[in-house]
Write a protein that holds these residues in place. Structure first.
Motif, PDB file in Angstrom:
ATOM      1  N   PRO A 107      55.092  45.764  72.311  1.00 58.76           N
ATOM      2  CA  PRO A 107      56.385  45.136  72.599  1.00 58.76           C
ATOM      3  C   PRO A 107      56.488  43.727  72.030  1.00 58.76           C
ATOM      4  CG  PRO A 107      55.016  45.197  74.556  1.00 58.76           C
ATOM      5  CD  PRO A 107      54.267  45.947  73.501  1.00 58.76           C
ATOM      6  N   ASP A 108      57.701  43.222  71.974  1.00 55.82           N
ATOM      7  CA  ASP A 108      57.934  41.975  71.247  1.00 55.82           C
ATOM      8  C   ASP A 108      57.232  40.745  71.813  1.00 55.82           C
ATOM      9  OD1 ASP A 108      59.944  40.609  73.114  1.00 55.82           O
ATOM     10  OD2 ASP A 108      61.039  42.421  72.662  1.00 55.82           O
ATOM     11  N   CYS A 116      59.620  44.595  68.530  1.00 54.21           N
ATOM     12  CA  CYS A 116      58.804  45.673  69.090  1.00 54.21           C
ATOM     13  C   CYS A 116      58.395  46.590  67.942  1.00 54.21           C
ATOM     14  CB  CYS A 116      59.605  46.455  70.129  1.00 54.21           C
ATOM     15  SG  CYS A 116      58.708  47.863  70.839  1.00 54.21           S
ATOM     16  N   PHE A 149      63.514  46.366  66.595  1.00 55.91           N
ATOM     17  CA  PHE A 149      62.365  47.263  66.454  1.00 55.91           C
ATOM     18  C   PHE A 149      61.930  47.344  64.990  1.00 55.91           C
ATOM     19  CE2 PHE A 149      64.822  48.992  70.051  1.00 55.91           C
ATOM     20  CZ  PHE A 149      63.861  49.003  71.034  1.00 55.91           C
ATOM     21  N   VAL A 352      57.582  52.421  76.230  1.00 52.82           N
ATOM     22  CA  VAL A 352      58.137  51.406  75.338  1.00 52.82           C
ATOM     23  C   VAL A 352      58.731  50.301  76.204  1.00 52.82           C
ATOM     24  CG1 VAL A 352      59.774  50.894  73.496  1.00 52.82           C
ATOM     25  CG2 VAL A 352      58.672  53.146  73.580  1.00 52.82           C
ATOM     26  N   ALA A 354      61.124  47.438  76.352  1.00 55.24           N
ATOM     27  CA  ALA A 354      62.275  47.023  75.552  1.00 55.24           C
ATOM     28  C   ALA A 354      63.482  46.844  76.460  1.00 55.24           C
ATOM     29  CB  ALA A 354      62.580  48.070  74.481  1.00 55.24           C
TER      30      ALA A 354
END
Length: 415
Positions: A107-108, A116, A149, A352, A354
């Motif tokens: 993830p970012d 991400c 992404f 995920v 996000a």
């Protein structure tokens, strides 16, 4: 931007069968030749998603791949009609249902560019899975098309990568910077080690991870030999908690020391071999569970029926929850059809972290969406399949029509 953990569950495909193709996966090998129930399998998966929604979790889906895989067979100079039994079974496999093998996700908060990153797994070890990646890549590029992404193609197949099943993330909370643990194998004795350290290192570089916040941990040879073909059969992590069997890792102490140093509030929950033998852990899929944090903040373990039905495992679970340990709640789900082919609750989902608003909304579901999918499955999915029927033209027609109906129902065309 509000970052949440989203569980993307693979919908069990209409060609779900027990051909016993996964060498080293004890359940898959044990049930080879049994009659499968694709409709029941898919509905069991939907029921697990409903349980997640009831906990307040955000739920996504990933779709069955086209089966038979005609293009793959053509590259081998065959058709589904002309292929031998084994080749046909490889082309009809529904194993993409196990979304934990779809990709590895960073993830970012963890990445250098603040995006991400997802790298699709090459799954090179097993023929029936090695041809999944193009369809997975196309699907992830659609679901995660937003510019927050980056979706990467697989690392070269010289190095085996099996995706998130061999990857764990630890962080004080999902939205904070985390530590990413890549688990690799060296030797499993009778069974192959599927995750190569070279693939894991490549993914860490591609994702722009801070080398000081990445851990490479070797899976124990004993675990692989016992049937832990992926790390998620013997360990699972969520936020600050690492939950693992005593014999999961080759050098447990080095891993724990690094986690203690890098993860604020780190907690380790170990299941001793003396209380739950490794064989019981593998057979019951205690660790192939979803360890999640619902909105009420109570860490919850989602386990299969088989874990509750294994005396040593259930004794340990009840004692841990009663003892006010880090895992505060246990939910039991029925995914017996998937379990018989070697995949538990954790195998069926890709996590995920996000903002849900950045995801293609066709890949997110609520109760109403699950009702619509359930109706399609009930109408089109075969009730039973024996692996000897995989080249039957009528079955092939039914399988292709079923997937087409699902894609139409979700507004995703026929890709």
């Amino acid at each position: 931007m509000s970052l949440l953990e989203i569980n993307f569950d693979g919908i069990v495909g209409p060609s779900h069968n027990y051909a016993g193709l996964s060498f080293g996966n004890v359940a898959s090998m044990r049930h080879a030749g049994a009659v499968s129930e694709p409709r029941a399998a898919a509905l069991q998966g939907l029921d697990k998603m409903r349980s997640n929604l009831a906990l307040g979790l955000t739920q996504g889906i990933l779709l069955p791949h086209p089966r038979p895989h005609h293009a793959w067979l053509a590259k081998l100079g065959a058709t589904i009609e002309s292929a031998d039994d084994t080749l046909a079974a490889n082309a009809m496999s529904a194993s993409a249902m196990w979304a934990a093998n779809a990709a590895t996700v960073s993830p970012d908060p963890d990445t250098a560019d603040g995006r991400c990153h997802l790298t699709v797994a090459n799954l090179r070890t097993m023929p029936h899975r090695s041809h999944e990646w193009p369809a997975t890549l196309a699907q992830l590029q659609t679901a995660f098309a937003s510019d927050v992404f980056t979706v990467h193609a697989p690392v070269p197949p010289a190095f085996g990568d099996e995706g998130a099943a061999n990857h764990m993330r630890l962080a004080p909370s999902h939205g904070e910077a985390g530590v990413e643990v890549f688990v690799y194998g060296v030797s499993g004795g009778a069974f192959p080690a599927r995750q190569h350290i070279e693939a894991s290192r490549a993914i860490a570089r591609l994702h722009g991870l801070d080398p000081d916040r990445v851990i490479f941990a070797e899976q124990s040879e004993e675990a692989i030999a016992a049937g832990a073909f992926h790390n998620d059969v013997v360990a699972v992590a969520n936020e600050r908690v690492l939950f693992a069997h005593e014999k999961a890792f080759a050098d447990k102490q080095s891993l724990l020391d690094a986690c203690e140093r890098l993860v604020r509030g780190f907690e380790y929950v170990e299941v001793p071999d003396a209380e739950v033998p490794l064989a019981d852990a593998v057979r019951s899929y205690l660790f192939n569970a979803q360890l999640v944090t619902p909105p009420d903040g109570q860490p919850t373990l989602i386990i299969p029926n088989e874990a509750q039905e294994t005396p040593s495992v259930w004794r340990w679970v009840e004692a841990h929850v009663a003892g006010n340990g880090p895992i505060r709640r246990v939910e039991v789900v029925d995914v017996r059809q998937s379990m018989a082919n070697g995949g538990g609750p954790a195998c069926l989902r890709l996590r995920v972290v996000a903002d849900p608003a950045t995801v293609d909304q066709r890949f997110l579901v609520d109760e109403a969406a699950l009702d619509r999918i359930s109706e399609i499955i009930g109408r089109y999915w075969p009730e039973q399949i024996h692996h000897s029927e995989l080249q039957n033209p009528a079955l092939i027609q039914d399988v292709e029509a079923a997937r087409g109906a699902l894609l139409d129902g979700l507004g995703l065309g026929h890709g």
